[in-house]
Design a protein around this motif. Structure first.
Motif, PDB file in Angstrom:
ATOM      1  N   PRO A  67     -51.099 -57.072 -49.560  1.00 56.81           N
ATOM      2  CA  PRO A  67     -51.500 -55.678 -49.391  1.00 56.81           C
ATOM      3  C   PRO A  67     -50.797 -54.982 -48.223  1.00 56.81           C
ATOM      4  O   PRO A  67     -51.044 -53.809 -47.967  1.00 56.81           O
ATOM      5  CB  PRO A  67     -53.003 -55.776 -49.139  1.00 56.81           C
ATOM      6  N   TYR A  68     -49.921 -55.655 -47.534  1.00 56.77           N
ATOM      7  CA  TYR A  68     -49.266 -55.075 -46.356  1.00 56.77           C
ATOM      8  C   TYR A  68     -48.266 -54.001 -46.753  1.00 56.77           C
ATOM      9  O   TYR A  68     -47.449 -54.189 -47.649  1.00 56.77           O
ATOM     10  CB  TYR A  68     -48.548 -56.174 -45.569  1.00 56.77           C
ATOM     11  N   THR A  69     -48.340 -52.874 -46.090  1.00 58.12           N
ATOM     12  CA  THR A  69     -47.321 -51.836 -46.216  1.00 58.12           C
ATOM     13  C   THR A  69     -46.875 -51.460 -44.816  1.00 58.12           C
ATOM     14  O   THR A  69     -47.695 -51.295 -43.905  1.00 58.12           O
ATOM     15  CB  THR A  69     -47.866 -50.579 -46.926  1.00 58.12           C
ATOM     16  N   SER A  70     -45.624 -51.327 -44.654  1.00 63.07           N
ATOM     17  CA  SER A  70     -45.075 -51.031 -43.341  1.00 63.07           C
ATOM     18  C   SER A  70     -45.386 -49.586 -42.943  1.00 63.07           C
ATOM     19  O   SER A  70     -45.264 -48.667 -43.740  1.00 63.07           O
ATOM     20  CB  SER A  70     -43.560 -51.242 -43.350  1.00 63.07           C
ATOM     21  N   LEU A  71     -45.775 -49.401 -41.712  1.00 64.56           N
ATOM     22  CA  LEU A  71     -46.076 -48.069 -41.190  1.00 64.56           C
ATOM     23  C   LEU A  71     -45.009 -47.602 -40.209  1.00 64.56           C
ATOM     24  O   LEU A  71     -45.188 -46.580 -39.557  1.00 64.56           O
ATOM     25  CB  LEU A  71     -47.453 -48.076 -40.518  1.00 64.56           C
ATOM     26  N   ARG A  72     -43.961 -48.323 -40.097  1.00 62.82           N
ATOM     27  CA  ARG A  72     -42.901 -47.942 -39.169  1.00 62.82           C
ATOM     28  C   ARG A  72     -41.647 -47.615 -39.939  1.00 62.82           C
ATOM     29  O   ARG A  72     -41.396 -48.233 -40.956  1.00 62.82           O
ATOM     30  CB  ARG A  72     -42.627 -49.077 -38.192  1.00 62.82           C
ATOM     31  N   PRO A  73     -40.830 -46.760 -39.541  1.00 62.97           N
ATOM     32  CA  PRO A  73     -40.987 -45.863 -38.403  1.00 62.97           C
ATOM     33  C   PRO A  73     -41.909 -44.688 -38.764  1.00 62.97           C
ATOM     34  O   PRO A  73     -41.841 -44.144 -39.850  1.00 62.97           O
ATOM     35  CB  PRO A  73     -39.579 -45.370 -38.120  1.00 62.97           C
ATOM     36  N   ALA A  74     -42.758 -44.360 -37.867  1.00 62.06           N
ATOM     37  CA  ALA A  74     -43.667 -43.233 -38.036  1.00 62.06           C
ATOM     38  C   ALA A  74     -43.497 -42.316 -36.841  1.00 62.06           C
ATOM     39  O   ALA A  74     -43.361 -42.770 -35.714  1.00 62.06           O
ATOM     40  CB  ALA A  74     -45.097 -43.723 -38.127  1.00 62.06           C
ATOM     41  N   THR A  75     -43.518 -41.062 -37.099  1.00 60.94           N
ATOM     42  CA  THR A  75     -43.377 -40.115 -35.980  1.00 60.94           C
ATOM     43  C   THR A  75     -44.726 -40.009 -35.285  1.00 60.94           C
ATOM     44  O   THR A  75     -45.764 -39.836 -35.926  1.00 60.94           O
ATOM     45  CB  THR A  75     -42.941 -38.735 -36.503  1.00 60.94           C
ATOM     46  N   PRO A  76     -44.745 -40.157 -33.985  1.00 64.25           N
ATOM     47  CA  PRO A  76     -46.010 -40.092 -33.268  1.00 64.25           C
ATOM     48  C   PRO A  76     -46.560 -38.659 -33.248  1.00 64.25           C
ATOM     49  O   PRO A  76     -45.806 -37.688 -33.135  1.00 64.25           O
ATOM     50  CB  PRO A  76     -45.672 -40.569 -31.863  1.00 64.25           C
ATOM     51  N   ALA A  77     -47.868 -38.579 -33.370  1.00 65.80           N
ATOM     52  CA  ALA A  77     -48.516 -37.271 -33.288  1.00 65.80           C
ATOM     53  C   ALA A  77     -48.697 -36.914 -31.817  1.00 65.80           C
ATOM     54  O   ALA A  77     -48.695 -37.787 -30.950  1.00 65.80           O
ATOM     55  CB  ALA A  77     -49.859 -37.333 -33.989  1.00 65.80           C
ATOM     56  N   PRO A  78     -48.849 -35.644 -31.514  1.00 67.87           N
ATOM     57  CA  PRO A  78     -49.095 -35.266 -30.115  1.00 67.87           C
ATOM     58  C   PRO A  78     -50.388 -35.916 -29.607  1.00 67.87           C
ATOM     59  O   PRO A  78     -51.387 -35.970 -30.319  1.00 67.87           O
ATOM     60  CB  PRO A  78     -49.225 -33.749 -30.168  1.00 67.87           C
ATOM     61  N   TRP A  79     -50.366 -36.391 -28.401  1.00 71.34           N
ATOM     62  CA  TRP A  79     -51.499 -37.154 -27.881  1.00 71.34           C
ATOM     63  C   TRP A  79     -52.736 -36.289 -27.743  1.00 71.34           C
ATOM     64  O   TRP A  79     -53.850 -36.770 -27.914  1.00 71.34           O
ATOM     65  CB  TRP A  79     -51.146 -37.831 -26.558  1.00 71.34           C
ATOM     66  N   ARG A  80     -52.589 -35.032 -27.433  1.00 70.82           N
ATOM     67  CA  ARG A  80     -53.757 -34.162 -27.250  1.00 70.82           C
ATOM     68  C   ARG A  80     -54.520 -34.015 -28.583  1.00 70.82           C
ATOM     69  O   ARG A  80     -55.739 -34.093 -28.615  1.00 70.82           O
ATOM     70  CB  ARG A  80     -53.322 -32.797 -26.727  1.00 70.82           C
ATOM     71  N   ASP A  81     -53.817 -33.817 -29.675  1.00 65.43           N
ATOM     72  CA  ASP A  81     -54.464 -33.674 -30.980  1.00 65.43           C
ATOM     73  C   ASP A  81     -55.167 -34.967 -31.401  1.00 65.43           C
ATOM     74  O   ASP A  81     -56.273 -34.929 -31.940  1.00 65.43           O
ATOM     75  CB  ASP A  81     -53.439 -33.283 -32.051  1.00 65.43           C
ATOM     76  N   ARG A  82     -54.540 -36.097 -31.141  1.00 67.79           N
ATOM     77  CA  ARG A  82     -55.158 -37.380 -31.487  1.00 67.79           C
ATOM     78  C   ARG A  82     -56.387 -37.639 -30.640  1.00 67.79           C
ATOM     79  O   ARG A  82     -57.393 -38.160 -31.119  1.00 67.79           O
ATOM     80  CB  ARG A  82     -54.148 -38.511 -31.311  1.00 67.79           C
TER      81      ARG A  82
END
Length: 94
Positions: A67-82
């Motif tokens: 069931p593994y799916t790679s999540l990289r490369p992923a663009t990071p979201a702005p830290w304030r919104d997270r």
């Protein structure tokens, strides 16, 4: 553990006034020699595994990370919104 039981039996026989020595290595050697005299194991159940005509269950492959799916490369979201997304909301009644 065998040494302890041998010491106990030696102490018990010394207390009774008899000298009885039991040699555990000798007993193990006799048991090993007698095990070679035992008949070969009989077939307990099923067909002979060396017979090429024997029916066997099919072999399947199931990967452990299926069931593994790679999540990289992923663009990071702005830290304030997270951070705002996970903070508890302030109560309105105060």
């Amino acid at each position: 553990m065998l040494t302890l039981s041998g010491a106990k039996s030696a102490a018990a026989s010394a207390a009774r006034g008899r000298h009885f020595s039991f040699h555990w290595p000798l007993l193990a050697a006799i048991a090993l020699a007698l095990s070679g005299c035992m008949p070969a194991a009989t077939q307990l159940a099923g067909a002979d595994p060396a017979d090429p005509a024997t029916k066997v269950a099919p072999v399947g492959y199931r990967p452990t990370v299926a069931p593994y799916t790679s999540l990289r490369p992923a663009t990071p979201a702005p830290w304030r919104d997270r951070n705002d997304a996970v903070t508890p909301q302030p109560k309105q009644d105060r």
